[in-house]
Design an enzyme around this catalytic site. Sequence first.
Site, PDB file in Angstrom:
ATOM      1  N   HIS A  48       6.395 -13.369  14.177  1.00  0.00           N
ATOM      2  CA  HIS A  48       4.910 -12.761  14.053  1.00  0.00           C
ATOM      3  C   HIS A  48       3.976 -13.892  13.603  1.00  0.00           C
ATOM      4  O   HIS A  48       4.340 -14.458  12.673  1.00  0.00           O
ATOM      5  CB  HIS A  48       4.949 -11.459  13.213  1.00  0.00           C
ATOM      6  CG  HIS A  48       5.003 -10.389  14.055  1.00  0.00           C
ATOM      7  ND1 HIS A  48       4.658  -9.109  13.631  1.00  0.00           N
ATOM      8  CD2 HIS A  48       6.116 -10.133  15.250  1.00  0.00           C
ATOM      9  CE1 HIS A  48       5.192  -8.263  14.446  1.00  0.00           C
ATOM     10  NE2 HIS A  48       5.882  -8.752  15.376  1.00  0.00           N
ATOM     11  N   TYR A  96      -2.219  -3.217   8.741  1.00  0.00           N
ATOM     12  CA  TYR A  96      -2.529  -2.933   7.118  1.00  0.00           C
ATOM     13  C   TYR A  96      -3.991  -2.271   7.247  1.00  0.00           C
ATOM     14  O   TYR A  96      -4.854  -2.885   7.448  1.00  0.00           O
ATOM     15  CB  TYR A  96      -2.509  -4.025   6.201  1.00  0.00           C
ATOM     16  CG  TYR A  96      -1.091  -4.498   5.877  1.00  0.00           C
ATOM     17  CD1 TYR A  96      -0.449  -4.089   4.961  1.00  0.00           C
ATOM     18  CD2 TYR A  96      -0.327  -5.183   6.933  1.00  0.00           C
ATOM     19  CE1 TYR A  96       1.009  -4.577   4.510  1.00  0.00           C
ATOM     20  CE2 TYR A  96       0.944  -5.844   6.694  1.00  0.00           C
ATOM     21  CZ  TYR A  96       1.531  -5.473   5.428  1.00  0.00           C
ATOM     22  OH  TYR A  96       3.000  -6.070   5.397  1.00  0.00           O
ATOM     23  N   PRO A 136       6.080  -2.071  -1.921  1.00  0.00           N
ATOM     24  CA  PRO A 136       6.475  -2.811  -0.462  1.00  0.00           C
ATOM     25  C   PRO A 136       5.247  -3.137   0.070  1.00  0.00           C
ATOM     26  O   PRO A 136       5.240  -4.073   1.249  1.00  0.00           O
ATOM     27  CB  PRO A 136       7.168  -1.576   0.114  1.00  0.00           C
ATOM     28  CG  PRO A 136       6.415  -0.290  -0.481  1.00  0.00           C
ATOM     29  CD  PRO A 136       6.361  -0.667  -1.899  1.00  0.00           C
ATOM     30  N   LYS A 176       7.898  -8.228  -0.293  1.00  0.00           N
ATOM     31  CA  LYS A 176       8.314  -9.368  -1.067  1.00  0.00           C
ATOM     32  C   LYS A 176       9.598  -9.150  -1.582  1.00  0.00           C
ATOM     33  O   LYS A 176      10.329 -10.122  -1.975  1.00  0.00           O
ATOM     34  CB  LYS A 176       7.435  -9.715  -2.143  1.00  0.00           C
ATOM     35  CG  LYS A 176       5.951 -10.026  -1.846  1.00  0.00           C
ATOM     36  CD  LYS A 176       6.322 -11.629  -1.148  1.00  0.00           C
ATOM     37  CE  LYS A 176       5.074 -12.310  -0.432  1.00  0.00           C
ATOM     38  NZ  LYS A 176       5.519 -13.003   0.715  1.00  0.00           N
ATOM     39  N   TYR A 203       1.692 -14.280   2.010  1.00  0.00           N
ATOM     40  CA  TYR A 203       2.540 -13.402   2.792  1.00  0.00           C
ATOM     41  C   TYR A 203       3.596 -13.930   3.662  1.00  0.00           C
ATOM     42  O   TYR A 203       4.835 -13.371   3.639  1.00  0.00           O
ATOM     43  CB  TYR A 203       1.645 -12.609   3.912  1.00  0.00           C
ATOM     44  CG  TYR A 203       2.083 -11.434   4.657  1.00  0.00           C
ATOM     45  CD1 TYR A 203       1.558 -10.339   4.061  1.00  0.00           C
ATOM     46  CD2 TYR A 203       2.790 -11.505   5.626  1.00  0.00           C
ATOM     47  CE1 TYR A 203       2.115  -9.073   4.803  1.00  0.00           C
ATOM     48  CE2 TYR A 203       3.389 -10.670   6.223  1.00  0.00           C
ATOM     49  CZ  TYR A 203       3.249  -9.166   5.720  1.00  0.00           C
ATOM     50  OH  TYR A 203       3.766  -8.143   6.424  1.00  0.00           O
TER      51      TYR A 203
END
Length: 391
Positions: A72, A201, A294, A298, A386
């Site tokens: 991704h 998100y 979550p 990580k 990220y």
Amino acid sequence: MRTTVGIIGAGPAGLLLARLLHNAGIGSVVLEGRDRAYVEQRQRAGILEQGTVDVLREAGVGARMDREGLPHDGIELRFDRRRHRVDFPALTGGKQVMVYAQTEVCKDLIAAQLADGGPLLFEAEALAVEGADTDSPRVRFRHEGREQTLECDYVVGCDGFWGVARKAVPEELVRTYERTYPYAWLGILADVAPSHDELIYNRSDRGFALMSMRSPHVTRAYLQVPAGTDAESWSDDEIWAELDRRLEVDDPAWRLERGPITSKSVTPMRSYVHEPMRHGRLFLAGDAAHIVPPTGAKGLNLAVGDVVTFARALVTYKEKGDTEALDAYSETCLRRVWQAERFSYAMTTMLHRAPDATPFDDKIQLAQLDRVTTSRAAETDLAEAYTGFPV
């Protein structure tokens, strides 16, 4: 039984450590309290940072990941009925993440360990770590109905928050830091193609939602729910309807794909750090030392960073007689841990609506999201975190 490194726990951290040590010619024994089927089926993380992907490839266990995993290049942020894509490679110099479930990582590592690695004992319950502050630590464990002792030069506890390794550090030496959040994640697996080709998100006045995936044919999705929620209290229709409401955007092309839900679970949200991560010849890794909510993806990746740090330090000692890296293990890992805690906390509080949220709190969240989506510096900070902090 004797070995150089006794590893408690056959999750991704313990299994990867065993592989790294095997590749370096260092002996280890892995003790896992559950059976193989349980380890290979328990649903956990699904996002691998660039550094984790690189480590798996270098360790010789990345072939199936590269065939079946889903690279991704970004994520989508949704808020205030708006859509914004965060382009990871453009912001990080080419970094990606990989969607590849923890269950699959464990399957690959178990296969490699059983093929040519050291002993991997399933249904071997670790009872205690003894002599951690001596030159000969040992692990008492029960296997095949009898109690045994594993003598080691080092013990690495990859046995999670409830394991015995963390309890072997004297209480007077320990400092813990913790935050419990007043909400949880209701997670589902559904037999339906993902509604978007990257993760979404979403922040809404109704609460957080996340659209993810496990494969091109399996959707993974989450809803913010009150802490203590029973997953079975939500019907399938209620879950899909709530996802639809929270993910609404001013884009007629968007559509939520629905399908049969095959699994439901509730994940509590908490942050936790145990300091130090080392006591004598006992080293803690993964959830034995730290837990993150979550939201930032990580947990698994932090555990990988821990065991890579330990393996490199031990190799340095074996090759050069230099203990500096081993001595600095806790400090080295904790720098990365606290950066991950910071990022996970920031993502969690920016995207979840607290039960007692005020209109002021709502405006602050929207301002944070507006900043991330209009400032290249802020967006870069999110992308770098990220895709992963350096190991």
